[in-house]
Scaffold this motif. Structure first.
Motif, mmCIF file in Angstrom:
data_model
loop_
_atom_site.group_PDB
_atom_site.id
_atom_site.type_symbol
_atom_site.label_atom_id
_atom_site.label_comp_id
_atom_site.label_asym_id
_atom_site.label_seq_id
_atom_site.Cartn_x
_atom_site.Cartn_y
_atom_site.Cartn_z
ATOM 1 N N UNK A 1 -6.228 9.646 15.657
ATOM 2 C CA UNK A 1 -5.421 8.494 16.062
ATOM 3 C C UNK A 1 -3.955 8.800 16.356
ATOM 4 N N UNK A 2 -3.399 9.849 15.751
ATOM 5 C CA UNK A 2 -1.957 10.083 15.906
ATOM 6 C C UNK A 2 -1.673 10.809 17.227
ATOM 7 N N UNK A 3 -0.803 10.220 18.025
ATOM 8 C CA UNK A 3 -0.404 10.826 19.301
ATOM 9 C C UNK A 3 1.130 10.841 19.389
ATOM 10 N N UNK B 1 2.813 8.719 16.325
ATOM 11 C CA UNK B 1 2.412 7.370 15.955
ATOM 12 C C UNK B 1 0.963 7.157 16.410
ATOM 13 N N UNK B 2 0.400 6.023 15.976
ATOM 14 C CA UNK B 2 -0.960 5.720 16.415
ATOM 15 C C UNK B 2 -0.996 5.072 17.794
ATOM 16 N N UNK C 1 5.468 4.318 20.495
ATOM 17 C CA UNK C 1 5.558 4.286 19.026
ATOM 18 C C UNK C 1 6.175 2.982 18.522
ATOM 19 N N UNK C 2 6.084 2.750 17.211
ATOM 20 C CA UNK C 2 6.543 1.477 16.650
ATOM 21 C C UNK C 2 8.052 1.328 16.764
ATOM 22 N N UNK C 3 8.785 2.435 16.888
ATOM 23 C CA UNK C 3 10.235 2.329 17.058
ATOM 24 C C UNK C 3 10.568 1.902 18.485
ATOM 25 N N UNK D 1 6.360 6.821 10.922
ATOM 26 C CA UNK D 1 5.302 5.868 11.186
ATOM 27 C C UNK D 1 4.578 5.517 9.896
ATOM 28 N N UNK D 2 4.458 4.233 9.622
ATOM 29 C CA UNK D 2 3.787 3.826 8.403
ATOM 30 C C UNK D 2 2.291 4.146 8.472
ATOM 31 N N UNK D 3 1.795 4.469 9.667
ATOM 32 C CA UNK D 3 0.387 4.828 9.802
ATOM 33 C C UNK D 3 0.060 6.150 9.126
#
Lengths: 196, 196
Positions: free
Chosen positions: A51-53, A62-63, A67-69, B2-4
């Motif tokens: 899942x992590x890329x 991130x997944x 990314x979440x940022x 990342x919290x993931x």
């Protein structure tokens, strides 16, 4: 020991900070705590592999493809902090001071190791830095020769652009005692002295 | 970060010798070397989980119900070396001096931590030690208070049996300098002095 565990042991010994001896301790610990630690670890590793890329915008891990940022609407899109590596991005995030976006170069320029701009995500950085919303590019490469060289290269390449180019302050670290600091740090701190 | 990746990170941080900071370094290293390190590690962990069992004879960890040491016809079945843990068995094997069989207790007796003989594989040891082929039981518990207590318990329990009961010599370690040794070791080495 059982030669059946040798492949696993030699993989564990390859992790940074571990050697043959500590790898044995880790392996035994895992085998002693199979359900509580070893199985979840194997599963989480497999999940992360799937899942992590790398974020297609900034290079963070991130997944999600973004990314979440980068996806966070609360982050300031006018600030772009350039770091060498994902670990540096995490270190910046730990400080909780920075609220802009990042750009992970993937290393430094290095003539010695034959790494030019093309080996880094330099083109993507220059493209991002020229976006109209970017007000400031903060060069947060490491305070090493390669880090400085890379920062110089970037500030040269962005010269004449709209965005202000800054770099992290150098000086005495928090809690640092003068007697224990190297001359380089002390000299730089003196030259960069501020009104008290 | 990342919290993931947090669940994986906190599992890595639980490994002995690693903390939150070094766990991050390990995780990044894994994510950087996915195919060379991370995938093989996940696979080997899963394989070990499925295949590694405690030897039903001695307690060693192996892929077979009877481990490769117990199954080896070249090992001397007249010698039984009692160790606290599998790691101690591996340490003995590294020395390449011992050619007999082992018995892994699974710890020491400890009033403080409420571990009695029943929490260890003590009954199995006493049964094995009374087998007619066993000439000598070597007590190789650690040179700690608990290790000594456990060794005493075993030698008491085996008193009057056929087998000779011995324990590892204590003294100055290989390469040890007197000035750096603790008084206990030095005192024991003096009392156990041998003709030169």
């Amino acid at each position: 020991m059982s030669s059946n565990l040798d492949p696993l042991l030699s993989l564990i010994a390859k992790l940074p900070g571990l050697g043959p001896r500590s790898a044995k301790r880790v392996l035994l610990h895992l085998l002693k705590h199979r359900e509580r630690l070893m199985r979840p670890l194997a599963e989480q590793l497999a999940t992360a592999l799937d899942t992590i890329v790398a974020c297609q915008e900034c290079g963070n891990l991130d997944t999600h493809a973004v990314c979440h940022l980068c996806a966070d609407p609360k982050r300031d899109r006018g600030l772009l902090c350039v770091v060498e590596d994902v670990s540096d991005l995490w270190a910046m995030e730990r400080s909780s001071v920075y609220k802009g976006l990042y750009h992970v170069l993937g290393g430094t320029l290095s003539a010695l190791e034959g790494r030019g701009p093309r080996e880094l995500s330099m083109d993507a950085l220059l493209t991002r830095a020229k976006r109209p919303e970017v007000r400031e590019v903060i060069l947060a490469t490491n305070a090493t020769v390669e880090g400085h060289t890379t920062a110089h290269y970037i500030s040269d390449a962005l010269l004449g652009g709209r965005a202000k180019i800054t770099r992290l302050a150098q000086g005495i670290p928090f809690g640092g005692e003068l007697d224990y600091l190297d001359e380089g740090t002390l000299g730089a701190a003196l030259q960069a002295r501020l009104p008290a």
